[in-house]
Design a protein around this motif. Structure first.
Motif, mmCIF file in Angstrom:
data_model
loop_
_atom_site.group_PDB
_atom_site.id
_atom_site.type_symbol
_atom_site.label_atom_id
_atom_site.label_comp_id
_atom_site.label_asym_id
_atom_site.label_seq_id
_atom_site.Cartn_x
_atom_site.Cartn_y
_atom_site.Cartn_z
ATOM 1 N N CYS A 32 12.368 9.982 20.780
ATOM 2 C CA CYS A 32 12.637 9.365 19.482
ATOM 3 C C CYS A 32 11.664 9.944 18.456
ATOM 4 N N LEU A 34 11.188 8.575 15.522
ATOM 5 C CA LEU A 34 10.682 7.469 14.711
ATOM 6 C C LEU A 34 9.571 6.734 15.465
ATOM 7 N N ARG A 35 8.816 5.956 14.728
ATOM 8 C CA ARG A 35 7.794 5.094 15.325
ATOM 9 C C ARG A 35 7.874 3.748 14.635
ATOM 10 N N CYS A 36 8.999 3.056 14.839
ATOM 11 C CA CYS A 36 9.261 1.811 14.118
ATOM 12 C C CYS A 36 8.175 0.778 14.415
ATOM 13 N N CYS A 39 9.192 -1.556 17.255
ATOM 14 C CA CYS A 39 9.860 -0.966 18.421
ATOM 15 C C CYS A 39 9.469 -1.691 19.720
ATOM 16 N N THR A 44 10.382 4.978 25.609
ATOM 17 C CA THR A 44 11.435 5.993 25.437
ATOM 18 C C THR A 44 11.011 7.110 24.484
ATOM 19 N N TRP A 45 9.868 6.992 23.838
ATOM 20 C CA TRP A 45 9.501 7.941 22.773
ATOM 21 C C TRP A 45 9.346 9.383 23.278
ATOM 22 N N GLY A 80 18.742 4.550 23.054
ATOM 23 C CA GLY A 80 17.479 5.243 23.323
ATOM 24 C C GLY A 80 16.315 4.293 23.181
ATOM 25 N N GLY A 81 15.253 4.904 22.621
ATOM 26 C CA GLY A 81 15.128 6.205 21.991
ATOM 27 C C GLY A 81 16.162 6.454 20.892
ATOM 28 N N LYS A 132 16.939 0.462 9.416
ATOM 29 C CA LYS A 132 15.542 0.045 9.616
ATOM 30 C C LYS A 132 15.009 -0.630 8.361
HETATM 31 S S1 SF4 Z 1 13.343 3.663 19.963
HETATM 32 FE FE1 SF4 Z 1 14.467 2.694 18.272
HETATM 33 S S2 SF4 Z 1 13.115 1.059 17.515
HETATM 34 FE FE2 SF4 Z 1 11.881 2.451 18.797
HETATM 35 S S3 SF4 Z 1 10.949 3.903 17.363
HETATM 36 FE FE3 SF4 Z 1 12.862 4.810 18.106
HETATM 37 S S4 SF4 Z 1 14.437 4.203 16.592
HETATM 38 FE FE4 SF4 Z 1 12.651 2.896 16.297
#
Ligand code: SF4
Length: 231
Positions: A32, A34-36, A39, A44-45, A80-81, A132
């Motif tokens: 992934c 992103l780093r929401c 999360c 899964t990152w 995911g991810g 988001k």
């Molecule tokens: S897995 Fe989903 S919630 Fe988590 S950082 Fe990635 S997009 Fe954002």
């Protein structure tokens, strides 16, 4: 199909009931960008985590599960991810599953804008589209990324009119102001939206941060009331 590139798999959920119509095989992929803040799947990152899985294995597993999909559709959802991070390998898997007669959904934030990512979105039957935060400056704070790729993908989905289920995790401090609500409505205007799910923030994944020894950025977030979930 046997010579298509493998995907990196995080895990399966065999009887998913909320990730698209009917009972579904949910395939969580690794990686992934992103780093929401909120999360709950930091495991899964990493793009090199999990194990390899082939399109043939996915078709085989979905075929075994088909009797359980029921009368209300059912099928396979990639989540995911961010599944579009592996779009080049995902495209032949989606094609193979659809050729085998399965309904395929993609759960994405839209943050990956590549020709392969667009091809996956065009091939899929349904997109579960995560919002988001709709405001550019807040999107960066919430996810760590600029919003531009996401907006490009939203525009692509508006042009193709692909069926969409909107998903938005809602929390105080994340995206609950009137300005953010109004901007969310504007952001999804023009999409072929069939359903909107606004989901209350929860803290069920916090133990994963401790296990991975990484700081949790969402400690100040709090869940909304049922009234506040209305868009
Ligand atoms: S897995 Fe989903 S919630 Fe988590 S950082 Fe990635 S997009 Fe954002």
């Amino acid at each position: 199909m046997s010579d298509t590139p493998p995907l990196r798999l995080h895990s399966y959920e065999s009887f998913g009931a909320v990730d698209g119509p009917g009972i579904r095989l949910v395939v969580f992929l690794q990686g992934c960008p992103l780093r929401c803040l909120f999360c709950h799947n930091p495991d899964t990152w990493a793009t090199d985590g999990g194990r390899e899985v082939t399109a043939a294995e996915l078709v085989q597993r979905a075929t075994r599960m088909k009797p359980y999909f029921g009368k209300d559709g059912g099928g396979v959802t990639f989540s995911g991810g961010e599944p579009l991070m592996q779009a080049a390998a995902l495209l032949p898997a989606v094609k193979a599953l659809r050729e085998a007669g399965f309904h395929v959904a993609i759960d994405t934030s839209g943050a990956v804008d590549t020709p392969a990512a667009r091809a996956v979105l065009d091939e899929a039957d349904l997109i579960l589209l995560d919002v988001k935060n709709p405001l550019p400056e807040r999107f960066k704070e919430v996810t760590g990324l600029e919003i531009s790729s996401t907006l490009n993908i939203f525009n692509h989905l508006k042009a193709t009119q692909k069926p969409i289920w909107i998903r938005q995790v809602v929390a105080h401090g994340l995206n609950d102001t009137e300005a953010e609500k109004e901007a969310t409505r504007r952001m999804i205007e023009g999409l072929n939206v069939q359903r909107i799910d606004r989901l209350p923030y929860h803290e069920l994944g916090l133990h994963k941060y401790e296990a991975l020894n990484i700081p949790y950025r969402g400690a100040d977030l709090t869940p909304p009331s049922p009234e506040e979930l209305k868009l």
